[in-house]
Design a protein around this motif. Structure first.
Motif, mmCIF file in Angstrom:
data_model
loop_
_atom_site.group_PDB
_atom_site.id
_atom_site.type_symbol
_atom_site.label_atom_id
_atom_site.label_comp_id
_atom_site.label_asym_id
_atom_site.label_seq_id
_atom_site.Cartn_x
_atom_site.Cartn_y
_atom_site.Cartn_z
ATOM 1 N N ASP A 205 -10.046 14.134 -11.876
ATOM 2 C CA ASP A 205 -10.855 14.560 -10.988
ATOM 3 C C ASP A 205 -12.238 15.143 -11.291
ATOM 4 O OD1 ASP A 205 -8.919 13.845 -9.001
ATOM 5 O OD2 ASP A 205 -8.045 15.729 -9.121
ATOM 6 N N ASP A 206 -12.741 14.556 -12.451
ATOM 7 C CA ASP A 206 -14.118 14.764 -12.801
ATOM 8 C C ASP A 206 -14.142 16.105 -13.418
ATOM 9 O OD1 ASP A 206 -15.092 12.307 -11.659
ATOM 10 O OD2 ASP A 206 -15.311 13.527 -9.708
ATOM 11 N N PRO A 271 -12.737 20.306 -10.761
ATOM 12 C CA PRO A 271 -12.623 20.384 -9.208
ATOM 13 C C PRO A 271 -11.310 20.442 -8.611
ATOM 14 C CG PRO A 271 -14.245 18.541 -9.968
ATOM 15 C CD PRO A 271 -13.327 19.149 -10.948
ATOM 16 N N THR A 273 -10.557 20.933 -4.952
ATOM 17 C CA THR A 273 -10.923 20.418 -3.470
ATOM 18 C C THR A 273 -12.091 19.655 -3.750
ATOM 19 O OG1 THR A 273 -12.297 22.188 -2.719
ATOM 20 C CG2 THR A 273 -9.535 22.536 -2.795
ATOM 21 N N LYS A 274 -12.386 18.795 -2.443
ATOM 22 C CA LYS A 274 -13.508 18.244 -2.126
ATOM 23 C C LYS A 274 -14.883 19.145 -2.480
ATOM 24 C CE LYS A 274 -15.963 15.240 1.097
ATOM 25 N NZ LYS A 274 -16.074 14.741 2.615
ATOM 26 N N ASP A 275 -14.634 20.364 -1.965
ATOM 27 C CA ASP A 275 -15.755 21.093 -2.257
ATOM 28 C C ASP A 275 -15.679 22.674 -3.074
ATOM 29 O OD1 ASP A 275 -17.458 19.525 -0.286
ATOM 30 O OD2 ASP A 275 -16.378 20.390 1.489
ATOM 31 N N LYS A 277 -14.579 24.036 -7.158
ATOM 32 C CA LYS A 277 -14.372 23.896 -8.232
ATOM 33 C C LYS A 277 -14.309 25.251 -9.187
ATOM 34 C CE LYS A 277 -18.499 23.483 -10.807
ATOM 35 N NZ LYS A 277 -19.689 23.171 -11.318
ATOM 36 N N SER A 332 -17.596 25.342 -0.919
ATOM 37 C CA SER A 332 -18.439 25.502 0.149
ATOM 38 C C SER A 332 -17.432 25.936 1.367
ATOM 39 C CB SER A 332 -18.630 23.972 0.573
ATOM 40 O OG SER A 332 -19.702 23.654 -0.413
#
Length: 797
Positions: A205-206, A271, A273-275, A277, A332
């Motif tokens: 996941d990046d 990361p 979650t989507k928002d 890290k 976020s």
């Protein structure tokens, strides 16, 4: 800490040409930069002057130390050379804009970095201060260094009076590099090698882990003159001892210390979650150095011929361990961007004294001692939040706020008993020669903490006008609260020309080192008549000491500053970028380490020192108001020279001058004011760093070859001596390196630093201690090792 995002060309230039974010070419990337949160096009769009020093620039200097490489890349940054200055030989002071080392805030990945435990006590620039040890961060781990040349206490907190240095760590998730360098001086000493490895690891996941490991060894250099003094007592018949004819007259060691450093740094993010890290970074380094003190002759009362029949050179052999770790989570929440982090850092400085003795212990004295350990600790907790709101003229305003908590600790551990005790043998000098150990009376383990809250506003009101404001309040457990603020603005007259300016207040809280450092040690002051060095037991007393209280010295207060800057920015389509910024920084209540006073100077001093082992006293005190004015110029230009390749030129110039506006001392010490902050100390504060510095760099690329030529200018400077001030003239130093890319992955570099073997002016004959100290021991801008050549190989994968 908070960082804004800008689109910036990553190239080996100080001032970056204007490049539209949407027009970025391969080899360019978006990066974050200190000083702003709003997304900008280029570094030249910033509201305050910012230097971007890339890893390539640092490597092209051929320097093996981070701080030294930075000095030759950014003229506003000073890293003067010093020798025979006790612990400062291992951790040298560095400064920005000619101010004190502790007037610059250092960040790593935007988070506050802890300082060194060492207090500079000898005659270096920044005497009485402590600074962040940039050399504890391996060059192998550094992606770039950002220098914000503007007051930023309202944005980042205490210490950011001269500016902010942000070290950005490498964050590649794949590949890496292996590099090795070796070299030596023209004379043939100072051999050194450095090996560095960097490797990126990809996570799911990046995510990434980037690891850097570096080992560095450096042999000492020696530029001491011959010691022509009498070394042995005469024989019973009155004739000279025959050993005078065979004694090695190069008895002192004046130059670089022997140096071994091993450092490991890690930078990671994942990361979750989507928002959201998670991120972490930190490192550990261990350094050992060995430098010389003053030589003790065979006939010296501080020597015992039973142990050292020919005399001895005490050596200071400190072990420095530096460790740090930061953990954080960015996420976020609705329209808000939130960053939470926790960081801790420690630095310990263990004094080991070797090739020495304690003469008061007699012939059975050991010849090495553990003289004690200094340790500083720092813990930071931060919560930062930001979001955009609709604002006037159909623009958006960025609102940022946050809360921080910091705890600083300082500890002094006494040395082993033999390093400070008076054994009573034959009325000989007590304590380990070279550096007397910390006594139990000097031991301390104290902490203080502070809480800060800030708000910031940034707004691009129109295409031409940008403004920003910041307000910060901090409350300290020792002296109370402080509020600082900042206003900044920029107006673009055309696409090519802009005017920018800032006004701000700032502060620097007294460091834990200045609050709690205390020691009684042997200093050597020149006799005003003979010029010979005379030992004296000098006490450095903190504000907790009964000595300072008896002299009416108050608790330390923060230093307060007021700063102004005004600058012009010019760019054009041909690749020219020019910034010119003028500034003024006024600082009230600067903290100094006073000159020494003795019982002969005042009955009050005699009474205060009664019952101590000290023959003199010095202390930290808010005593001086100063004003610094300066100008910074940075110009870069790319040239297309057709079949001759590509040429990039960079010109940077920095001017600054500090003037003393007022000197204040407690009422009981008014009569000692001229002695407490004498002409030597005033010269050190105002003229020991060159007012004018600059460099011209040319980078030429043709096929597989890249040539770097750098011409550095160091203006004249002044060193204060007991016999009067001595001005040393300006000097030019040229560096040259040629890189050959053997393959896409493997390159070789050959280079020379100080190509023409330039040395500073020599000390005057009446102030070189019989020719032993050929050059100034402190404050020489580029040192006195002469020319140095090196070879480097680098494999990138």
């Amino acid at each position: 800490m908070r960082l804004g995002i800008i689109a910036l060309a990553v190239s080996s230039t100080l001032a970056i040409p204007a490049v539209q974010a949407e027009e970025l070419q391969p080899g360019f990337e978006k990066i974050e930069i200190i000083g702003s949160r709003i997304a900008l096009r280029t570094a030249t769009d910033s509201v305050a002057p910012v230097d971007i020093i890339t890893a390539e620039q640092l490597e092209s200097t051929g320097m093996t130390e981070t701080a030294k490489a930075l000095q030759f890349a950014a003229p506003s940054y000073s890293f003067p050379f010093s020798s025979v200055t006790d612990g400062s030989d291992a951790v040298r002071p560095a400064s920005l804009r000619g101010l004190s080392p502790d007037h610059t805030l250092v960040l790593v990945n935007g988070k506050r970095r802890h300082g060194s435990a060492l207090v500079h006590l000898s005659g270096t620039v920044g005497k009485g201060s402590s600074n962040v040890d940039l050399n504890a961060i391996p060059m192998t781990a550094i992606k770039r260094i950002e220098i914000l040349r503007d007051g930023a206490s309202a944005q980042y907190g205490s210490d950011a009076i001269a500016g902010v240095i942000n070290v950005v760590l490498k964050d590649s998730d794949q590949g890496g590099s292996i590099s090795a360098q070796a070299g030596q001086t023209y004379i043939g000493d100072g051999e050194q090698w450095r090996v560095g490895v960097n490797h990126g690891i990809s996570l799911s996941d990046d995510g990434f882990v980037n690891v850097s490991l570096e080992a560095h060894h450096k042999d000492s250099t020696n530029r001491a003159g011959l010691d022509e003094r009498k070394q042995y007592n005469d024989l019973p018949d009155g004739s000279a001892d025959p050993r005078e004819a065979t004694f090695n007259r190069k008895s002192h060691q004046v130059g670089d210390a022997e140096y071994d450093n091993l450092g490991l740094f890690i930078n990671a993010a994942q990361p979750i979650t989507k928002d959201g890290k998670l991120y972490a970074f930190g490192g550990i380094s261990q350094r050992e150095t060995k430098s010389g003190a003053f030589y003790r002759r065979a006939l010296d009362a501080r020597n015992l011929t039973e142990i050292y029949p020919d005399g001895f050179l005490p050596q200071i052999n400190p072990k420095i361990i530096d460790a740090s770790l930061v953990l954080g989570y960015e996420f976020s929440l609705g329209e808000w961007n939130i960053d939470t982090s926790a960081g801790h850092g420690e630095n310990s400085f263990n004094y080991n004294i070797v090739n020495t003795l304690n003469a008061s212990l007699g012939p059975d004295s050991p010849n090495e001692f553990d003289a004690g350990t200094l340790t500083t600790r720092e813990t930071n907790l931060n919560i930062d939040a930001s979001r955009y709101f609709a604002f006037a003229n159909d623009s958006e305003i960025l609102f940022a706020t946050g809360v921080s908590w910091r705890q600083n600790g300082y500890q002094i551990e006494a040395g082993e008993t033999g390093s400070y005790i008076n054994g009573g043998y034959d009325n000989r000098a007590a304590g380990s020669q070279g550096f007397t150990g910390f006594t139990p009376e000097s031991q301390v383990d104290e902490t203080l903490d502070n809480t800060g809250v800030y708000v910031e506003l940034e707004n691009q009101l129109t295409n031409e006008f940008y403004w920003a404001a910041a307000l910060r309040y901090e409350n300290y457990s020792d002296f109370g609260g402080n509020t600082s603020w900042k206003l900044a603005g920029r107006y673009d007259f055309t696409e090519n020309l802009a005017l920018r300016g800032t006004i701000n207040t700032g502060f620097r809280a007294p460091s834990v080192q200045q609050l709690y450092f205390s020691n009684i040690s042997t200093l050597f002051n020149p006799d005003p008549v003979t010029g010979q060095l005379v030992p004296i037991e000098s006490g450095t007393f903190n504000t907790l000491s009964p000595v300072t209280k008896a002299l009416g010295i108050n608790e330390l207060d923060p230093e307060l500053s007021q700063s102004f800057s005004l600058g012009l920015v010019y760019t054009n389509d041909t690749g020219l970028a020019l910034t010119l910024d003028a500034y003024q920084i006024s600082i009230d209540d600067r903290i100094i380490l006073s000159s020494s006073v003795t019982p002969n100077d005042s009955p009050a001093v005699a009474a205060a020192l009664a019952g101590t082992n000290a023959e003199s006293a010095r202390f930290f005190i808010n005593a001086v108001d100063t004003r610094t004015r300066g100008v910074d110029l940075v110009v870069s230009q790319d040239f297309d020279i057709g079949s001759w390749g590509d040429l990039r030129a960079n010109l940077a110039y920095a001017y600054n001058k500090t003037e003393i506006q007022d000197i204040n001392f407690p009422e009981i010490l008014d009569g000692l004011g001229p002695k407490l902050f004498d002409s030597i100390e005033q010269t050190r504060m105002t003229s020991a760093t060159p007012h004018n510095t600059g460099n011209l760099g040319l980078t030429h690329e043709l096929g597989d070859f890249k040539t770097n030529i750098r011409l550095s200018y160091f203006g004249d400077y002044t060193v204060g001596y007991s016999t009067g001030d001595v001005n040393y003239s300006d000097q030019w130093v040229m560096d040259l390196s040629v890189r050959y890319a053997a393959t896409d992955a493997l390159s070789f570099t050959a280079g020379v630093q100080n190509l023409f073997d330039v040395y500073p002016e020599k000390r005057p004959d009446d102030n070189n201690f019989g020719g032993i100290f050929v050059y100034p021991l402190t404050n020489t801008p580029f040192g006195f090792n002469g020319g140095y050549y090196f070879l480097e190989a680098k494999y990138t994968y």
